[in-house]
Design a protein around this motif. Sequence first.
Motif, PDB file in Angstrom:
ATOM      1  N   GLY A 112      13.298  -3.529 -29.676  1.00 19.51           N
ATOM      2  CA  GLY A 112      13.705  -2.127 -29.595  1.00 19.51           C
ATOM      3  C   GLY A 112      13.079  -1.357 -28.446  1.00 19.51           C
ATOM      4  N   PRO A 113      11.747  -1.449 -28.248  1.00 22.54           N
ATOM      5  CA  PRO A 113      11.127  -0.712 -27.140  1.00 22.54           C
ATOM      6  C   PRO A 113      11.653  -1.145 -25.765  1.00 22.54           C
ATOM      7  N   LEU A 114      11.948  -2.438 -25.607  1.00 19.52           N
ATOM      8  CA  LEU A 114      12.489  -2.918 -24.331  1.00 19.52           C
ATOM      9  C   LEU A 114      13.886  -2.339 -24.108  1.00 19.52           C
ATOM     10  N   TYR A 115      14.704  -2.321 -25.148  1.00 14.39           N
ATOM     11  CA  TYR A 115      16.041  -1.750 -25.022  1.00 14.39           C
ATOM     12  C   TYR A 115      15.955  -0.265 -24.641  1.00 14.39           C
ATOM     13  N   ALA A 116      15.050   0.459 -25.266  1.00 14.54           N
ATOM     14  CA  ALA A 116      14.896   1.893 -24.971  1.00 14.54           C
ATOM     15  C   ALA A 116      14.521   2.110 -23.508  1.00 14.54           C
ATOM     16  N   GLU A 117      13.625   1.270 -22.999  1.00  9.76           N
ATOM     17  CA  GLU A 117      13.216   1.389 -21.592  1.00  9.76           C
ATOM     18  C   GLU A 117      14.379   1.058 -20.661  1.00  9.76           C
ATOM     19  N   LEU A 118      15.142   0.011 -20.975  1.00 11.30           N
ATOM     20  CA  LEU A 118      16.300  -0.343 -20.150  1.00 11.30           C
ATOM     21  C   LEU A 118      17.341   0.773 -20.166  1.00 11.30           C
ATOM     22  N   ASP A 119      17.520   1.397 -21.310  1.00 10.47           N
ATOM     23  CA  ASP A 119      18.456   2.517 -21.417  1.00 10.47           C
ATOM     24  C   ASP A 119      17.992   3.685 -20.545  1.00 10.47           C
ATOM     25  N   ASP A 120      16.701   3.958 -20.543  1.00  8.97           N
ATOM     26  CA  ASP A 120      16.149   5.020 -19.688  1.00  8.97           C
ATOM     27  C   ASP A 120      16.373   4.707 -18.211  1.00  8.97           C
ATOM     28  N   ILE A 121      16.160   3.444 -17.825  1.00  8.15           N
ATOM     29  CA  ILE A 121      16.371   3.038 -16.430  1.00  8.15           C
ATOM     30  C   ILE A 121      17.843   3.214 -16.062  1.00  8.15           C
ATOM     31  N   SER A 122      18.730   2.856 -16.972  1.00 10.25           N
ATOM     32  CA  SER A 122      20.163   3.015 -16.730  1.00 10.25           C
ATOM     33  C   SER A 122      20.526   4.485 -16.521  1.00 10.25           C
ATOM     34  N   ASN A 123      19.954   5.359 -17.325  1.00 12.99           N
ATOM     35  CA  ASN A 123      20.224   6.789 -17.187  1.00 12.99           C
ATOM     36  C   ASN A 123      19.630   7.374 -15.910  1.00 12.99           C
ATOM     37  N   LYS A 124      18.476   6.881 -15.519  1.00  3.47           N
ATOM     38  CA  LYS A 124      17.791   7.424 -14.335  1.00  3.47           C
ATOM     39  C   LYS A 124      18.411   6.932 -13.035  1.00  3.47           C
ATOM     40  N   TRP A 125      18.737   5.624 -12.945  1.00  4.67           N
ATOM     41  CA  TRP A 125      19.159   5.038 -11.675  1.00  4.67           C
ATOM     42  C   TRP A 125      20.562   4.426 -11.670  1.00  4.67           C
ATOM     43  N   GLY A 126      21.191   4.339 -12.816  1.00  5.92           N
ATOM     44  CA  GLY A 126      22.518   3.730 -12.867  1.00  5.92           C
ATOM     45  C   GLY A 126      23.574   4.728 -13.286  1.00  5.92           C
ATOM     46  N   HIS A 127      24.690   4.214 -13.788  1.00  8.02           N
ATOM     47  CA  HIS A 127      25.778   5.063 -14.267  1.00  8.02           C
ATOM     48  C   HIS A 127      25.489   5.625 -15.651  1.00  8.02           C
ATOM     49  N   GLY A 128      24.415   5.186 -16.262  1.00 10.59           N
ATOM     50  CA  GLY A 128      24.070   5.680 -17.593  1.00 10.59           C
ATOM     51  C   GLY A 128      24.673   4.878 -18.722  1.00 10.59           C
ATOM     52  N   ASP A 129      25.259   3.731 -18.389  1.00  7.56           N
ATOM     53  CA  ASP A 129      25.812   2.875 -19.433  1.00  7.56           C
ATOM     54  C   ASP A 129      25.270   1.463 -19.271  1.00  7.56           C
ATOM     55  N   LEU A 130      24.419   1.080 -20.182  1.00  2.00           N
ATOM     56  CA  LEU A 130      23.848  -0.261 -20.195  1.00  2.00           C
ATOM     57  C   LEU A 130      24.834  -1.151 -20.936  1.00  2.00           C
ATOM     58  N   ARG A 131      25.416  -2.126 -20.248  1.00  2.00           N
ATOM     59  CA  ARG A 131      26.508  -2.920 -20.823  1.00  2.00           C
ATOM     60  C   ARG A 131      26.010  -4.275 -21.331  1.00  2.00           C
ATOM     61  N   ALA A 132      26.316  -4.578 -22.574  1.00  2.00           N
ATOM     62  CA  ALA A 132      26.004  -5.887 -23.148  1.00  2.00           C
ATOM     63  C   ALA A 132      27.119  -6.852 -22.764  1.00  2.00           C
ATOM     64  N   THR A 133      26.756  -8.081 -22.430  1.00  2.00           N
ATOM     65  CA  THR A 133      27.744  -9.079 -22.024  1.00  2.00           C
ATOM     66  C   THR A 133      27.930 -10.120 -23.121  1.00  2.00           C
ATOM     67  N   THR A 134      28.965 -10.930 -22.971  1.00  2.00           N
ATOM     68  CA  THR A 134      29.224 -11.991 -23.945  1.00  2.00           C
ATOM     69  C   THR A 134      28.265 -13.162 -23.780  1.00  2.00           C
ATOM     70  N   ARG A 135      27.479 -13.153 -22.718  1.00  2.00           N
ATOM     71  CA  ARG A 135      26.513 -14.234 -22.482  1.00  2.00           C
ATOM     72  C   ARG A 135      25.082 -13.784 -22.759  1.00  2.00           C
ATOM     73  N   GLN A 136      24.934 -12.876 -23.680  1.00  2.00           N
ATOM     74  CA  GLN A 136      23.625 -12.425 -24.143  1.00  2.00           C
ATOM     75  C   GLN A 136      22.774 -11.878 -22.999  1.00  2.00           C
ATOM     76  N   ALA A 137      23.342 -10.952 -22.248  1.00  2.00           N
ATOM     77  CA  ALA A 137      22.635 -10.311 -21.145  1.00  2.00           C
ATOM     78  C   ALA A 137      23.017  -8.834 -21.128  1.00  2.00           C
ATOM     79  N   PHE A 138      22.392  -8.088 -20.239  1.00  2.00           N
ATOM     80  CA  PHE A 138      22.762  -6.693 -20.015  1.00  2.00           C
ATOM     81  C   PHE A 138      23.102  -6.509 -18.549  1.00  2.00           C
ATOM     82  N   GLN A 139      24.038  -5.609 -18.284  1.00  2.00           N
ATOM     83  CA  GLN A 139      24.389  -5.251 -16.915  1.00  2.00           C
ATOM     84  C   GLN A 139      24.087  -3.784 -16.700  1.00  2.00           C
TER      85      GLN A 139
END
Length: 79
Positions: free
Chosen positions: A16-43
């Motif tokens: 959970g804490p890792l997901y929260a940090e990745l979500d924050d990074i997505s909001n700060k530097w990306g489009h704000g949408d952390l995408r889960a993939t079918t191959r167990q990864a995030f984009q």
Amino acid sequence: YQFMLRLKMPCGEVPGPLYAELDDISNKWGHGDLRATTRQAFQLHGVLKGNLKSVIASIANIGSNTYGGGGDISRNVMT
């Protein structure tokens, strides 16, 4: 220019804490949408070229990485 970064998640497990940090990074530097993939990864989409180094450093600082997330590599190998 903008980039997409793919982060591997071993066995698809994300604390959970890792997901929260990745979500924050997505909001700060990306489009704000952390995408889960079918191959167990995030984009993380929309990372601007000038921010790429900071984003990768932030990802490394929270205990994740982009190693093996794309390109010509073996994926989902089971033994």
